[in-house]
Design a protein around this motif. Structure first.
Motif, PDB file in Angstrom:
ATOM      1  N   SER A  20      26.091  28.228  60.818  1.00 45.78           N
ATOM      2  CA  SER A  20      25.495  27.002  61.371  1.00 45.78           C
ATOM      3  C   SER A  20      24.430  27.313  62.414  1.00 45.78           C
ATOM      4  N   GLN A  21      24.456  28.510  62.986  1.00 38.81           N
ATOM      5  CA  GLN A  21      23.504  28.888  64.026  1.00 38.81           C
ATOM      6  C   GLN A  21      22.254  29.569  63.460  1.00 38.81           C
ATOM      7  N   LEU A  22      22.213  29.802  62.146  1.00 37.87           N
ATOM      8  CA  LEU A  22      21.012  30.342  61.523  1.00 37.87           C
ATOM      9  C   LEU A  22      19.955  29.249  61.424  1.00 37.87           C
ATOM     10  N   SER A  23      18.716  29.621  61.597  1.00 39.75           N
ATOM     11  CA  SER A  23      17.627  28.640  61.504  1.00 39.75           C
ATOM     12  C   SER A  23      17.273  28.355  60.056  1.00 39.75           C
ATOM     13  N   VAL A  24      17.030  29.406  59.284  1.00 42.99           N
ATOM     14  CA  VAL A  24      16.676  29.267  57.876  1.00 42.99           C
ATOM     15  C   VAL A  24      17.218  30.464  57.109  1.00 42.99           C
TER      16      VAL A  24
END
Length: 422
Positions: A174-178
């Motif tokens: 969930s903390q990944l941007s893309v």
């Protein structure tokens, strides 16, 4: 869950250090620069940098076109490249020299990651393929550093592993941007683990975006002329073999020589610490030379041991056909796009989960064959030697797949631009 994971990581740190020392017996570079793994590396600072993390040789080679493009796009932005293995470090230094800052990636403990980020101060973090670490991702998220997972792949086997630790994996994702996924199947596995569809784009594999420059083509042709000699002897390359595969390759080569006695086998072990052992194994059965010794290939040489680093792409261009290692053991195979881009017939064993979609495309196009046993490899190699038109057609099929799937790099760079400039 991440706190428990962190506590466990700190507890096993002594064993991690012992493992470094153990590996340094065969690869002395593992005993050097270990301070970098704890976030200590002098007084270098690279404010507002782009941080690219690649694990080892494969990820580094895939990242090189992207890194060079980023250097052109953002000439005033420092590029920091991290790896976890000495061989990956050597590839970075050989290909990029001092144009980037290279250090070993910090261990995934808050103190190590914090010290690293304090010195590097990245504006953007790009992680190659699936090298995800909970504390590293969390630290970037807390500091407002976008994290792009580039050229991402997630095999069914790896997805099951993440699923077992979903309480740790889901918050990290969930903390990944893309996420730039290689294929729709990879994207779906990320979705099943909790990644939102807004976070993911299917870009394809940037490993298809290989550039074979004139200098490389010339070097490959010169090497082919040396290996083939005046007789035009067939050349089989066994690339990136692992422990347990070399014996099988040599077993198959015995059978090849029974029908095609002039064939030259070029055997390249995956890990440099195995070079000497593999050379000794070959010497017990065949007349050999070692690439590191230099000199022209003698007519009576049966096996050339490729015990150098950084020449694999040239080897692919110089051979007549290639067998990809890591596929006769449960390692998931290695990058068969490289020989395909040269228009070479490709063979592989059945373990292909690292390149599931690529292998499917090549097999369906009849550009790659799967061989389960040394006998099957020998049979297929001899068939192509005896039928050069079939070998040519198989190589052209492989090249067509490689050419048809280019463009992933441009799609990935568009994602990176958006995150860097947000």
């Amino acid at each position: 869950m991440r706190y428990l994971y962190t506590a466990f990581f700190y507890l096993i740190t002594p064993f991690i250090l012992l493992r470094l020392l153990w590996r340094s017996r065969l690869a002395p570079a593992y005993a050097k620069r270990w301070q970098e793994r704890f976030g200590f590396f002098g007084h270098v600072r690279a404010q507002d940098s782009i941080w690219v993390h690649a694990v080892s040789v494969g990820e580094t080679l895939a990242a090189l076109p992207m890194i060079k493009s980023l250097m052109q796009r953002y000439p005033d932005t420092p590029i920091v490249v991290t790896t976890t293995t000495p061989t990956g470090s050597e590839r970075v230094k050989a290909a990029l020299g001092d144009s980037v800052l290279h250090v070993y990636a910090p261990y995934d403990m808050p103190g190590c990651v914090g010290r690293f980020l304090n010195r590097v101060q990245p504006k953007l973090a790009i992680i190659m393929e699936t090298e995800l670490w909970p504390n590293t991702v969390a630290a970037c998220h807390r500091r407002g550093i976008p994290v792009v997972l580039a050229n991402a792949r997630l095999s069914a086997k790896s997805a099951k592993g993440y699923q077992r630790f979903s309480a740790l994996a889901a918050p990290m994702l969930s903390q990944l941007s893309v996420v730039g996924a290689q294929h729709h199947d990879d994207a779906q596995r990320f979705y099943d683990l909790g990644l939102s569809q807004q976070q993911c784009q299917v870009t394809g594999s940037i490993k298809f975006d290989i550039t074979l420059g004139e200098e490389l083509r010339s070097a490959a042709q010169d090497l082919h002329n040396d290996w083939a000699d005046c007789s035009g002897r067939p050349i089989l390359l066994a690339a990136s073999t692992h422990l347990g595969e070399d014996e099988k390759v040599l077993q198959g080569f015995h059978r090849i020589l029974e029908q095609q006695p002039t064939t030259l086998l070029v055997l390249v072990p995956r890990h440099p610490e195995r070079f000497d052992k593999v050379a000794d194994l070959c010497r017990q059965q065949f007349t050999i030379q070692r690439r590191s010794e230099g000199g022209r290939i003698e007519g009576g040489t049966q096996v050339l041991v490729g015990d150098t680093m950084g020449e694999m792409m040239t080897f692919f261009g110089a051979c007549d056909m290639a067998f990809m290692g890591g596929s006769w053991i449960e390692s998931g195979g290695h990058n068969m796009i490289e020989p395909a881009a040269w228009g070479k017939p490709v063979f592989t064993g059945p373990s292909l989960f690292n390149f599931a979609e690529v292998s499917r495309l090549l097999i369906e196009a009849e550009g790659m064959g799967v061989v389960d046993t040394p006998e099957a490899l020998a049979s297929e190699v001899c068939r192509l030697i005896e039928n050069p038109d079939q070998a040519k057609a198989m190589g052209e099929n492989a090249l067509a797949v490689a050419d048809a799937n280019r463009g992933a790099l441009d799609r990935l760079l568009a994602i990176i631009d958006q995150q860097f400039n947000r």
